[in-house]
Design a protein around this motif. Structure first.
Motif, PDB file in Angstrom:
ATOM      1  N   PRO A   1      24.741  38.722  17.599  1.00 23.02           N
ATOM      2  CA  PRO A   1      23.514  39.392  17.140  1.00 23.02           C
ATOM      3  C   PRO A   1      23.107  40.508  18.104  1.00 23.02           C
ATOM      4  O   PRO A   1      23.247  40.391  19.317  1.00 23.02           O
TER       5      PRO A   1
ATOM      6  N   THR B   1      19.906  42.954  19.168  1.00 23.71           N
ATOM      7  CA  THR B   1      18.466  43.164  19.065  1.00 23.71           C
ATOM      8  C   THR B   1      18.124  44.510  19.680  1.00 23.71           C
ATOM      9  O   THR B   1      18.561  44.835  20.790  1.00 23.71           O
TER      10      THR B   1
ATOM     11  N   HIS C   1      14.855  47.114  20.499  1.00 19.28           N
ATOM     12  CA  HIS C   1      13.405  47.237  20.585  1.00 19.28           C
ATOM     13  C   HIS C   1      13.003  48.545  19.904  1.00 19.28           C
ATOM     14  O   HIS C   1      13.604  49.588  20.148  1.00 19.28           O
TER      15      HIS C   1
ATOM     16  N   THR D   1      16.578  41.145  10.812  1.00 15.18           N
ATOM     17  CA  THR D   1      15.285  40.494  11.019  1.00 15.18           C
ATOM     18  C   THR D   1      14.375  41.453  11.762  1.00 15.18           C
ATOM     19  O   THR D   1      14.733  41.953  12.842  1.00 15.18           O
TER      20      THR D   1
ATOM     21  N   ARG E   1       7.768  37.726  11.547  1.00 13.07           N
ATOM     22  CA  ARG E   1       9.140  38.190  11.298  1.00 13.07           C
ATOM     23  C   ARG E   1       9.483  38.067   9.815  1.00 13.07           C
ATOM     24  O   ARG E   1       9.003  37.175   9.128  1.00 13.07           O
TER      25      ARG E   1
ATOM     26  N   SER F   1      13.134  38.708   7.212  1.00  8.19           N
ATOM     27  CA  SER F   1      14.579  38.975   7.197  1.00  8.19           C
ATOM     28  C   SER F   1      14.984  39.531   5.841  1.00  8.19           C
ATOM     29  O   SER F   1      14.443  39.140   4.804  1.00  8.19           O
TER      30      SER F   1
ATOM     31  N   THR G   1      10.582  44.560  17.117  1.00 10.34           N
ATOM     32  CA  THR G   1      12.024  44.446  17.361  1.00 10.34           C
ATOM     33  C   THR G   1      12.776  44.341  16.048  1.00 10.34           C
ATOM     34  O   THR G   1      12.229  43.915  15.020  1.00 10.34           O
TER      35      THR G   1
ATOM     36  N   THR H   1      16.580  42.757  14.792  1.00 13.63           N
ATOM     37  CA  THR H   1      17.774  41.986  15.160  1.00 13.63           C
ATOM     38  C   THR H   1      18.737  41.976  13.990  1.00 13.63           C
ATOM     39  O   THR H   1      18.355  41.651  12.868  1.00 13.63           O
TER      40      THR H   1
ATOM     41  N   SER I   1      22.220  40.234  12.629  1.00  8.43           N
ATOM     42  CA  SER I   1      23.118  39.106  12.877  1.00  8.43           C
ATOM     43  C   SER I   1      24.049  38.897  11.695  1.00  8.43           C
ATOM     44  O   SER I   1      23.896  39.502  10.659  1.00  8.43           O
TER      45      SER I   1
END
Length: 194
Positions: A72, A74, A76, A126, A162, A164, A190, A192, A194
């Protein structure tokens, strides 16, 4: 002299007997025949297999493709490597790294670069965001189709939430753009993949 003649006669008889035996009885040890030349594989005709037999013939199992691992990633939202058009970094004590990107909407956009995707395909993206009232967030990968999310959030600018979504990413690197051309979008902390 008679003894010498008998001896010669005996040796002659013995020689004839051995010669006769060799001529009649095959030898116990025979030399190996010379190797026959093997025609090249292109000269050997392949057998014609009827189509019914071809379908039933044993086929070696296909080697399973080794799954490519993808750790994953991530990013910012306030990272200086991202592209912010009109959007601004805002201080946020409850956000990762103490900041988020706000003022997204209308002509203002945020684009983040994702790298290291081992193969093209759908990935889970996400997004950690903040909003006080319901807002719409639109996402597009490299100018591709737009995904639209209506987000209620936690009804506070200080409580991260969050969400997704599945997006199709190309192999290698790409840009994910966050925007809302018809209104205000939530602030983003953020992203992310994955």
């Amino acid at each position: 002299m008679v003894a010498v003649s008998r001896r010669l006669l005996g040796w002659s008889a013995l020689g004839l007997a051995v010669a006769a035996t060799i001529a009649v009885v095959p030898p116990l040890i025979t030399p190996a025949p010379p190797p026959s030349p093997v025609p090249p594989s292109s000269a050997v005709p392949s057998p014609v297999v009827p189509s019914a037999e071809r379908t039933n013939a044993a086929v070696p199992p296909a080697r399973a493709a080794r799954p490519t691992t993808f750790r994953p990633v991530t990013v910012h939202a306030a990272d200086p490597a991202n592209i912010r058009v009109g959007a601004r970094v805002i201080e946020c004590p409850t956000c990762v790294d103490g900041s988020r990107v706000g003022y997204i909407g209308g002509p203002n956009t945020l684009a983040v670069r994702i790298t290291g995707v081992p193969q093209a395909g759908e990935r889970t993206v996400t997004v950690v965001y903040e909003t006080e009232q319901p807002r719409t967030l639109k996402l597009a990968v490299d100018g591709g189709p737009v995904s639209e999310l209506t987000l209620a959030g936690a009804r506070s600018w200080l409580i991260p939430v969050r969400v997704s979504v599945r997006l199709r990413l190309p192999k290698g690197a790409c840009w994910i753009r966050f925007f809302n051309d018809t209104g205000s979008a939530p602030d983003i902390n953020t992203i992310t993949v994955s």
